[in-house]
Enzyme design. Structure first.
Site, mmCIF file in Angstrom:
data_model
loop_
_atom_site.group_PDB
_atom_site.id
_atom_site.type_symbol
_atom_site.label_atom_id
_atom_site.label_comp_id
_atom_site.label_asym_id
_atom_site.label_seq_id
_atom_site.Cartn_x
_atom_site.Cartn_y
_atom_site.Cartn_z
ATOM 1 N N SER A 69 0.827 -1.216 0.000
ATOM 2 C CA SER A 69 0.000 0.000 0.000
ATOM 3 C C SER A 69 0.857 1.261 0.000
ATOM 4 O O SER A 69 2.016 1.251 0.444
ATOM 5 C CB SER A 69 -0.904 0.019 1.234
ATOM 6 O OG SER A 69 -1.775 -1.079 1.219
HETATM 7 N N1 SAM Z 1 -1.100 -4.805 4.070
HETATM 8 C C1 SAM Z 1 -0.326 -5.054 2.868
HETATM 9 C C2 SAM Z 1 1.049 -4.507 2.940
HETATM 10 O O1 SAM Z 1 1.375 -3.840 3.922
HETATM 11 O O2 SAM Z 1 1.808 -4.754 2.008
HETATM 12 C C3 SAM Z 1 -1.002 -4.562 1.617
HETATM 13 C C4 SAM Z 1 -2.051 -5.433 1.262
HETATM 14 S S1 SAM Z 1 -2.625 -5.495 -0.378
HETATM 15 C C5 SAM Z 1 -3.182 -3.880 -0.690
HETATM 16 C C6 SAM Z 1 -4.090 -6.455 0.001
HETATM 17 C C7 SAM Z 1 -3.823 -7.881 0.396
HETATM 18 O O3 SAM Z 1 -5.035 -8.461 0.847
HETATM 19 C C8 SAM Z 1 -3.342 -8.744 -0.762
HETATM 20 O O4 SAM Z 1 -2.127 -9.356 -0.436
HETATM 21 C C9 SAM Z 1 -4.462 -9.767 -0.934
HETATM 22 O O5 SAM Z 1 -4.025 -11.029 -1.380
HETATM 23 C C10 SAM Z 1 -5.042 -9.820 0.463
HETATM 24 N N2 SAM Z 1 -6.414 -10.336 0.573
HETATM 25 C C11 SAM Z 1 -7.467 -10.142 -0.257
HETATM 26 N N3 SAM Z 1 -8.558 -10.768 0.223
HETATM 27 C C12 SAM Z 1 -8.202 -11.378 1.382
HETATM 28 C C13 SAM Z 1 -8.891 -12.192 2.319
HETATM 29 N N4 SAM Z 1 -10.184 -12.519 2.187
HETATM 30 N N5 SAM Z 1 -8.195 -12.641 3.401
HETATM 31 C C14 SAM Z 1 -6.878 -12.340 3.563
HETATM 32 N N6 SAM Z 1 -6.179 -11.572 2.683
HETATM 33 C C15 SAM Z 1 -6.827 -11.090 1.612
#
Ligand code: SAM
Length: 221
Positions: A69
């Site tokens: 992000s």
């Molecule tokens: N917090 C992260 C970082 O600091 O790099 C950024 C996250 S990225 C914007 C969103 C993440 O949410 C992705 O890695 C995606 O695979 C994960 N994601 C999407 N749906 C999810 C779910 N139902 N449960 C867990 N993770 C999920």
């Protein structure tokens, strides 16, 4: 993704101070959050050749169609979360692990869940090498993690169509949930406070653009 060697020097510290200034100029006021951003070497999450990208206030691809992000977004969500040292926090969407490091810098105990197996495997191995220790889980975080509940705080780092009911259920009374809610293009940041067992308050903030939350209470598989 991830630097080959974890080295924080005069140059990277200077670049990071500039990033903190940019974020402050955009309106982040919580000094503890700014300090946490200043403490986590964001270039550790980037290949050496991409160092200059690490300290731009931008999201960046981390593979598997996902992103680390934007630092301002991380700071915005973290400020809304009002983290207190010792808080038990559930992060949904581990991704690179950068947000988890910010929460750990604030003295929280972090349980973080990632949907994608490959990202989960990578991040759970690398973060301890950087000196950051969290509980890493793999699965559908849209349902929360009942076996670790209740939580003082829950942060969702992917865009949801609704506020999932299980997440409110798994919050302690007095707890806070921060989650982007909207369609799969843009989402309003939403802060939910659990005032009593069956009473919540809800406040909406700016628009952001997150990757979609998958799973049962997200956009499906
Ligand atoms: N917090 C992260 C970082 O600091 O790099 C950024 C996250 S990225 C914007 C969103 C993440 O949410 C992705 O890695 C995606 O695979 C994960 N994601 C999407 N749906 C999810 C779910 N139902 N449960 C867990 N993770 C999920």
């Amino acid at each position: 993704m991830f630097a080959a060697v974890f080295e924080d020097n005069y140059r990277t510290k200077g670049l990071r101070r500039n990033l903190v200034k940019q974020i402050e100029n955009k309106g982040i006021r919580d000094t503890r959050v700014l300090e946490a951003i200043n403490n986590v070497p964001r270039h550790y999450f980037f290949d050496q050749a991409l160092l200059e990208h690490a300290y731009q206030d931008k999201a960046f691809p981390i593979g598997e169609g996902q992103t680390i992000s934007q630092p301002y977004t991380v700071a915005f969500q973290t400020e809304l979360l009002e983290v207190e040292p010792g808080n038990k926090i559930l992060e949904i969407g581990t991704g690179s692990g950068y947000q988890a490091c910010i929460l750990l810098e604030l003295g929280a105990k972090v349980i973080t869940i990632e949907y994608q197996k490959k990202l989960y495997e990578q991040t759970r191995k690398v973060l301890p090498k950087m000196g950051y220790n969290a509980t890493f889980l793999q699965g559908d975080g849209s349902q929360g993690v009942p076996r670790h509940a209740p939580f003082d705080r829950i942060i969702v780092t992917a865009g949801a169509p609704i506020v999932p009911k299980p997440l409110i259920e798994q919050l302690k009374v007095g707890g806070i949930l921060v989650i982007p809610v909207g369609d799969n293009q843009r989402q309003k940041m939403v802060k939910v406070k659990k005032i009593e067992e069956n009473k919540i308050s809800k406040k909406e903030y700016d628009l952001f653009s997150f990757v979609p939350l998958k799973g049962k209470h997200g956009w499906g598989n």
